[in-house]
Design an enzyme around this catalytic site. Structure first.
Site, PDB file in Angstrom:
ATOM      1  N   CYS A  53     -14.406  65.516 -77.726  1.00 54.41           N
ATOM      2  CA  CYS A  53     -13.449  66.313 -76.954  1.00 54.41           C
ATOM      3  C   CYS A  53     -12.108  66.383 -77.670  1.00 54.41           C
ATOM      4  O   CYS A  53     -11.522  65.349 -78.022  1.00 54.41           O
ATOM      5  CB  CYS A  53     -13.262  65.706 -75.557  1.00 54.41           C
ATOM      6  SG  CYS A  53     -11.913  66.446 -74.602  1.00 54.41           S
ATOM      7  N   CYS A  56      -9.154  64.478 -75.580  1.00 60.30           N
ATOM      8  CA  CYS A  56      -9.132  63.043 -75.331  1.00 60.30           C
ATOM      9  C   CYS A  56      -8.165  62.346 -76.286  1.00 60.30           C
ATOM     10  O   CYS A  56      -8.026  62.756 -77.442  1.00 60.30           O
ATOM     11  CB  CYS A  56     -10.533  62.449 -75.488  1.00 60.30           C
ATOM     12  SG  CYS A  56     -11.617  62.722 -74.072  1.00 60.30           S
ATOM     13  N   ASP A  79      -3.180  75.682 -79.656  1.00 59.31           N
ATOM     14  CA  ASP A  79      -3.528  76.025 -81.033  1.00 59.31           C
ATOM     15  C   ASP A  79      -3.964  77.477 -81.163  1.00 59.31           C
ATOM     16  O   ASP A  79      -4.004  78.024 -82.275  1.00 59.31           O
ATOM     17  CB  ASP A  79      -4.652  75.103 -81.534  1.00 59.31           C
ATOM     18  CG  ASP A  79      -4.224  73.643 -81.590  1.00 59.31           C
ATOM     19  OD1 ASP A  79      -3.044  73.389 -81.915  1.00 59.31           O
ATOM     20  OD2 ASP A  79      -5.052  72.764 -81.298  1.00 59.31           O
ATOM     21  N   HIS A 118     -11.491  61.591 -69.427  1.00 65.10           N
ATOM     22  CA  HIS A 118     -12.243  62.827 -69.626  1.00 65.10           C
ATOM     23  C   HIS A 118     -13.005  63.253 -68.365  1.00 65.10           C
ATOM     24  O   HIS A 118     -13.280  64.448 -68.187  1.00 65.10           O
ATOM     25  CB  HIS A 118     -13.227  62.627 -70.794  1.00 65.10           C
ATOM     26  CG  HIS A 118     -13.999  63.832 -71.182  1.00 65.10           C
ATOM     27  ND1 HIS A 118     -13.440  64.888 -71.885  1.00 65.10           N
ATOM     28  CD2 HIS A 118     -15.313  64.170 -70.977  1.00 65.10           C
ATOM     29  CE1 HIS A 118     -14.369  65.804 -72.098  1.00 65.10           C
ATOM     30  NE2 HIS A 118     -15.511  65.400 -71.552  1.00 65.10           N
ATOM     31  N   ASN A 176      -7.609  76.527 -64.908  1.00 60.54           N
ATOM     32  CA  ASN A 176      -8.962  77.046 -64.721  1.00 60.54           C
ATOM     33  C   ASN A 176      -9.896  75.841 -64.709  1.00 60.54           C
ATOM     34  O   ASN A 176      -9.993  75.118 -65.694  1.00 60.54           O
ATOM     35  CB  ASN A 176      -9.362  77.992 -65.856  1.00 60.54           C
ATOM     36  CG  ASN A 176      -8.550  79.266 -65.856  1.00 60.54           C
ATOM     37  OD1 ASN A 176      -8.175  79.772 -64.808  1.00 60.54           O
ATOM     38  ND2 ASN A 176      -8.263  79.794 -67.030  1.00 60.54           N
ATOM     39  N   SER A 184     -13.355  76.145 -71.092  1.00 63.62           N
ATOM     40  CA  SER A 184     -14.178  75.772 -72.243  1.00 63.62           C
ATOM     41  C   SER A 184     -14.251  74.270 -72.461  1.00 63.62           C
ATOM     42  O   SER A 184     -15.027  73.806 -73.303  1.00 63.62           O
ATOM     43  CB  SER A 184     -13.638  76.442 -73.510  1.00 63.62           C
ATOM     44  OG  SER A 184     -12.287  76.039 -73.746  1.00 63.62           O
ATOM     45  N   HIS A 187     -12.386  68.394 -69.829  1.00 60.49           N
ATOM     46  CA  HIS A 187     -11.290  67.422 -69.719  1.00 60.49           C
ATOM     47  C   HIS A 187     -10.225  67.996 -68.782  1.00 60.49           C
ATOM     48  O   HIS A 187      -9.847  69.156 -68.898  1.00 60.49           O
ATOM     49  CB  HIS A 187     -10.686  67.152 -71.101  1.00 60.49           C
ATOM     50  CG  HIS A 187      -9.769  65.965 -71.130  1.00 60.49           C
ATOM     51  ND1 HIS A 187     -10.113  64.766 -71.707  1.00 60.49           N
ATOM     52  CD2 HIS A 187      -8.521  65.778 -70.625  1.00 60.49           C
ATOM     53  CE1 HIS A 187      -9.128  63.908 -71.573  1.00 60.49           C
ATOM     54  NE2 HIS A 187      -8.143  64.502 -70.906  1.00 60.49           N
ATOM     55  N   HIS A 189      -7.238  69.527 -67.415  1.00 63.97           N
ATOM     56  CA  HIS A 189      -6.047  70.096 -68.049  1.00 63.97           C
ATOM     57  C   HIS A 189      -5.710  71.447 -67.433  1.00 63.97           C
ATOM     58  O   HIS A 189      -6.535  72.082 -66.783  1.00 63.97           O
ATOM     59  CB  HIS A 189      -6.250  70.270 -69.569  1.00 63.97           C
ATOM     60  CG  HIS A 189      -7.197  71.377 -69.932  1.00 63.97           C
ATOM     61  ND1 HIS A 189      -8.570  71.271 -69.802  1.00 63.97           N
ATOM     62  CD2 HIS A 189      -6.973  72.636 -70.409  1.00 63.97           C
ATOM     63  CE1 HIS A 189      -9.146  72.401 -70.209  1.00 63.97           C
ATOM     64  NE2 HIS A 189      -8.205  73.241 -70.565  1.00 63.97           N
ATOM     65  N   GLN A 191      -2.669  74.953 -68.111  1.00 59.27           N
ATOM     66  CA  GLN A 191      -1.908  75.646 -69.141  1.00 59.27           C
ATOM     67  C   GLN A 191      -0.605  76.163 -68.563  1.00 59.27           C
ATOM     68  O   GLN A 191      -0.424  76.229 -67.339  1.00 59.27           O
ATOM     69  CB  GLN A 191      -2.713  76.815 -69.719  1.00 59.27           C
ATOM     70  CG  GLN A 191      -4.024  76.418 -70.384  1.00 59.27           C
ATOM     71  CD  GLN A 191      -4.714  77.601 -71.027  1.00 59.27           C
ATOM     72  OE1 GLN A 191      -4.133  78.324 -71.846  1.00 59.27           O
ATOM     73  NE2 GLN A 191      -5.975  77.827 -70.651  1.00 59.27           N
ATOM     74  N   GLU A 205       5.002  90.698 -56.407  1.00 64.50           N
ATOM     75  CA  GLU A 205       5.297  89.756 -55.322  1.00 64.50           C
ATOM     76  C   GLU A 205       6.799  89.623 -55.097  1.00 64.50           C
ATOM     77  O   GLU A 205       7.267  89.649 -53.947  1.00 64.50           O
ATOM     78  CB  GLU A 205       4.702  88.385 -55.641  1.00 64.50           C
ATOM     79  CG  GLU A 205       3.213  88.279 -55.434  1.00 64.50           C
ATOM     80  CD  GLU A 205       2.723  86.836 -55.449  1.00 64.50           C
ATOM     81  OE1 GLU A 205       1.532  86.623 -55.201  1.00 64.50           O
ATOM     82  OE2 GLU A 205       3.548  85.917 -55.702  1.00 64.50           O
ATOM     83  N   LYS A 334     -19.247  84.631 -55.682  1.00 65.13           N
ATOM     84  CA  LYS A 334     -18.851  86.001 -55.385  1.00 65.13           C
ATOM     85  C   LYS A 334     -18.614  86.754 -56.692  1.00 65.13           C
ATOM     86  O   LYS A 334     -18.070  86.203 -57.643  1.00 65.13           O
ATOM     87  CB  LYS A 334     -17.566  86.007 -54.553  1.00 65.13           C
ATOM     88  CG  LYS A 334     -16.979  87.391 -54.313  1.00 65.13           C
ATOM     89  CD  LYS A 334     -15.692  87.297 -53.532  1.00 65.13           C
ATOM     90  CE  LYS A 334     -15.029  88.655 -53.392  1.00 65.13           C
ATOM     91  NZ  LYS A 334     -15.869  89.612 -52.657  1.00 65.13           N
ATOM     92  N   LEU A 336     -16.773  90.247 -58.254  1.00 66.21           N
ATOM     93  CA  LEU A 336     -15.889  91.390 -58.031  1.00 66.21           C
ATOM     94  C   LEU A 336     -16.428  92.551 -58.857  1.00 66.21           C
ATOM     95  O   LEU A 336     -16.071  92.736 -60.026  1.00 66.21           O
ATOM     96  CB  LEU A 336     -14.457  91.051 -58.436  1.00 66.21           C
ATOM     97  CG  LEU A 336     -13.681  90.151 -57.485  1.00 66.21           C
ATOM     98  CD1 LEU A 336     -12.335  89.779 -58.081  1.00 66.21           C
ATOM     99  CD2 LEU A 336     -13.483  90.819 -56.125  1.00 66.21           C
ATOM    100  N   VAL A 337     -17.316  93.344 -58.258  1.00 63.97           N
ATOM    101  CA  VAL A 337     -17.979  94.440 -58.967  1.00 63.97           C
ATOM    102  C   VAL A 337     -18.063  95.661 -58.051  1.00 63.97           C
ATOM    103  O   VAL A 337     -17.720  95.599 -56.870  1.00 63.97           O
ATOM    104  CB  VAL A 337     -19.410  94.037 -59.414  1.00 63.97           C
ATOM    105  CG1 VAL A 337     -19.364  92.889 -60.419  1.00 63.97           C
ATOM    106  CG2 VAL A 337     -20.259  93.622 -58.195  1.00 63.97           C
TER     107      VAL A 337
END
Length: 371
Positions: A53, A56, A79, A118, A176, A184, A187, A189, A191, A205, A334, A336-337
């Site tokens: 990872c 880590c 990165d 992790h 996420n 992806s 671990h 985390h 952003q 808003e 669900k 969204l389509v």
């Protein structure tokens, strides 16, 4: 039966005052059989440290840089950032066709690890460690404010955050969680992306929050909304002295949750100590109820909306969006389509039904602790 309860079984539209848009609600569709694709339930048992990872402690990242032996949260510049701090100059041509408009965007993208472990998520972390995450978010936001701002602070410098090359307009903090949301790396985390432009959704808003104040004697939209929801208590998931977690009347996602401080607070550094404590508690409560709902590592996208770093702060009210995709079980989500992409968003179960299910679950322990 009240008019609102009738809506549990008839198709109807609901208005979102934050975005100025409508959503179609079709509660009767939950009765239809499902024969489509299914997501694989999250049953993987992860180690506390994974030598492969790149997040880590002590491990090399994709670029070869070694992660330090951190013991709490850790921040570093992504990165593979979506925006650059330095790039070729571009000046928009005012004579350009209105169909071919463009504007340059510069910025900086951060990765924020929540824990050195992790195999933990927000649902597993104790109160003190969630407070540490909030402190990190706050320090990062404060470090990107103009130096003359009352909440400007260099505290993030000790975390390795260098002074930005220029003043950015907005800092979007988000997480996420889960492969279903495109994460992806498991671990724990999140952003944070700083940009010179104000993102479209945030701009919308803020505009609606300001317009509401103008037409409601200076009262805040989210303050009035929280007051109403606490009176009705139908969509409340959890509340403490300073924060409320609820399934919003206009939510798009099946178990969408909105976190709102009861006091009109514009940004993270404006939170009082008791409000930070309440924020940590409500984050933990929601994360644990999510995991307990289908007894799985519940996926979601979570994002914090607050005042811009510079410019007009009027009307801003700190709040947190949780957008989870799961619909019926750990294996059915669900999509969204179709109509939702071409016309307007649509949901099946009502926010009232979703809140009732989440409210009935434990927010103090996670199902896997009993296994």
């Amino acid at each position: 039966m009240s008019s609102e309860r009738i809506l549990d079984d008839i198709s109807h539209r609901r208005f979102n005052p934050l975005t100025g848009t409508w959503i179609l609600v079709s509660p009767h569709r939950t009765k239809r059989p499902w024969q489509g694709a299914q997501e694989i339930p999250s049953k993987t048992v992860l180690p506390s440290h994974d030598p492969t990872c790149y997040l880590c402690p002590g491990n090399p990242r994709a670029t070869g840089t070694t992660m330090p032996p951190y013991t709490s949260t850790h921040i570093f510049v992504n990165d593979f950032s979506a925006v650059k701090e330095s790039q070729s100059p571009f000046t928009p041509d005012v004579s350009t066709s209105p169909f071919l408009q463009a504007q340059p965007v510069k910025g900086r993208c951060y990765v924020i690890t929540f824990s050195p472990s992790h195999n933990l998520t927000l649902a597993d972390l104790p109160h003190t460690e969630i407070l540490a995450i909030i402190d990190t978010w706050t320090a990062l936001y404060s470090a990107h404010l103009p130096q003359e701002h009352v909440y400007f602070s260099c505290a993030a410098g000790v975390m390795g955050v260098s002074q930005p090359i220029e003043q950015y307009t907005y800092l979007q903090i988000f997480e996420n969680k889960g492969a279903a949301m495109g994460c992806s790396n498991p671990h724990p985390h999140g952003q944070a992306w700083c940009t010179t432009g104000l993102p479209s959704d945030v701009s919308t808003e803020l505009h609606n929050l300001r317009e509401y104040k103008k037409t409601h004697s200076g009262r805040g939209l989210l303050v009035d909304y929280v007051t109403l929801e606490l009176e009705k208590a139908e969509r409340i998931v959890f509340a403490n002295d300073t924060w409320v977690a609820l399934c919003p009347w206009w939510g798009v996602w099946p178990f969408e949750v909105l976190l709102i401080p009861k006091r009109e607070v514009r940004s993270l550094p404006a939170l009082r100590q008791e409000e930070q404590e309440g924020f940590a508690e409500v984050l933990s409560q929601v994360a644990r109820r999510y995991d307990n709902l289908f007894e799985t590592q519940f996926p979601y996208s979570m994002g914090i909306h607050q005042a811009p770093l510079c410019g007009d702060e009027e009307g801003a009210h700190l709040h947190v969006h949780f957008y989870p995709p799961l619909l019926r079980s750990a294996s059915v989500k669900k999509f969204l389509v179709g109509y939702e992409l071409m016309a307007e968003p649509q949901r099946d179960i009502t926010p009232e039904q979703a809140a009732e299910r989440l409210r009935a679950l434990s927010g103090t322990e996670v199902y896997r602790d009993r296994l």
